[in-house]
Design a protein around this motif. Structure first.
Motif, short mmCIF file in Angstrom:
data_model
loop_
_atom_site.label_atom_id
_atom_site.label_comp_id
_atom_site.label_asym_id
_atom_site.label_seq_id
_atom_site.Cartn_x
_atom_site.Cartn_y
_atom_site.Cartn_z
N ASN A 221 -2.15 -1.76 -13.06
CA ASN A 221 -1.76 -0.50 -12.42
C ASN A 221 -2.96 0.21 -11.78
N ALA A 222 -4.12 0.12 -12.43
CA ALA A 222 -5.33 0.73 -11.87
C ALA A 222 -5.71 0.03 -10.57
N ALA A 223 -5.55 -1.30 -10.52
CA ALA A 223 -5.84 -2.04 -9.29
C ALA A 223 -4.89 -1.63 -8.17
N VAL A 224 -3.61 -1.44 -8.50
CA VAL A 224 -2.63 -1.00 -7.50
C VAL A 224 -3.01 0.37 -6.94
N ASP A 225 -3.41 1.30 -7.80
CA ASP A 225 -3.83 2.63 -7.36
C ASP A 225 -5.05 2.54 -6.44
N SER A 226 -6.00 1.67 -6.78
CA SER A 226 -7.19 1.52 -5.95
C SER A 226 -6.84 0.98 -4.56
N ILE A 227 -5.90 0.05 -4.51
CA ILE A 227 -5.48 -0.53 -3.22
C ILE A 227 -4.82 0.53 -2.35
N ILE A 228 -3.94 1.34 -2.94
CA ILE A 228 -3.22 2.35 -2.17
C ILE A 228 -4.15 3.46 -1.67
N SER A 229 -5.12 3.83 -2.49
CA SER A 229 -5.99 4.97 -2.14
C SER A 229 -7.20 4.60 -1.29
N ALA A 230 -7.50 3.32 -1.13
CA ALA A 230 -8.71 2.90 -0.42
C ALA A 230 -8.63 3.22 1.08
#
Length: 292
Positions: free
Chosen positions: A123-132
């Protein structure tokens, strides 16, 4: 449990019993074969009983021979040459139903990936992808197919997605020249690990970028340079890397990003559908036509 199992065995061998020392010596000398042998086969190769091999693993601090074997296999995979891979796979698969055996191994790797990849890391990786602000995706050699697949879908869903192409060292850093804070690099690497991918993650982190590694072990060299690590089990079939579980993990990332970023992704695909229709991209089958 052990950072370098081969160094560990070398250090421990002098204090072992004669039979256990024979096992250790065989593993150190024939690691390419020994790591993939069952306890019974390893004992047969050394000239000791299966129970002696099991006690050998316990003496080293493992809770059973399978635990020792997993550590040996992880340490061995990055050492094997293509020729050694072919020899190992021949020993493992000869006389077996190759089709069924290979697919069963892939099923097992997906099961292990489910167990070993933590939901919070995913989930943390998904958040990083969306916010980058910008996403750089890199995979070399057999991992290049995984990087290409991921970048294809992310480019349809998100702005500023860059697939880092491999080439000379200078070309690599030219592509990463503008990476910095607010950006994300996703490095994909499996045995035998790519030095270029390791160096790219290290460079990106030095520039303040966020990073995600998709690899097979926390001991992988790309993991040491990543803010977030997603583990997926891989294996070798002859000289071919089996990357079914990593691809399944990447599929899950793509789906999770599309769900969490639903409004933006939906808007993008509505525009894409108009383009596909206008330029007759897909072959029509009655009233329906193929998707992406």
């Amino acid at each position: 449990m052990v950072n370098d199992i081969f160094e560990f065995l070398d250090e421990k061998r002098d204090g072992m019993s004669k039979s256990h020392r024979k096992i250790a010596d065989f593993i150190l000398e024939h690691y390419d074969r020994a790591s993939f042998l069952t306890a019974a086969k390893l004992g047969e190769s050394v000239g000791v009983s299966e129970s002696t091999v099991v006690r050998f693993a316990a003496e080293l601090g493992f809770d059973g021979y399978p635990s020792l074997q997993r550590v040996l296999q992880e340490a061995t995979r990055n050492k094997l040459t293509a020729v050694q891979r072919i020899e190992v796979s021949h020993d493992r698969l000869k006389g077996a139903e190759v089709f069924r055996k290979v697919l069963q191994n892939d099923i097992e790797h997906i099961r292990q990936t489910i167990e070993e990849t933590a939901e919070d890391s995913f989930n943390a990786a998904v958040d990083s992808i969306i916010s980058a602000k910008s996403i750089y995706i890199m995979g070399i050699r057999s991992s290049a197919a995984l990087a290409s697949f991921m970048s294809y879908y992310f480019k349809l869903m998100l702005p500023n997605v860059i697939l880092v192409q491999t080439g000379s060292r200078s070309e690599l850093y030219e592509q990463l020249m503008r990476i910095g804070e607010g950006d994300l690099i996703i490095g994909i690497s499996f045995p035998r690990y790519s030095k270029q991918t390791v160096n790219a993650l290290a460079y990106a982190c030095s520039k303040g970028a966020d990073s995600v590694a998709i690899t097979d072990s926390m001991d992988s060299p790309v993991a040491s340079h990543a803010g977030k690590v997603l583990l997926a089990r891989s294996d070798m079939v002859s000289f071919v890397d089996s990357l079914v579980a990593p691809l399944s993990l990447i599929n899950a990332l793509i789906v999770a990003v599309s769900i969490k970023n639903y409004d933006a992704v939906s808007k993008s695909f509505k525009a894409l559908e108009q383009i596909w229709e206008e330029y007759d991209v897909y072959e029509k089958n009655g009233e329906a036509y193929a998707g992406v």
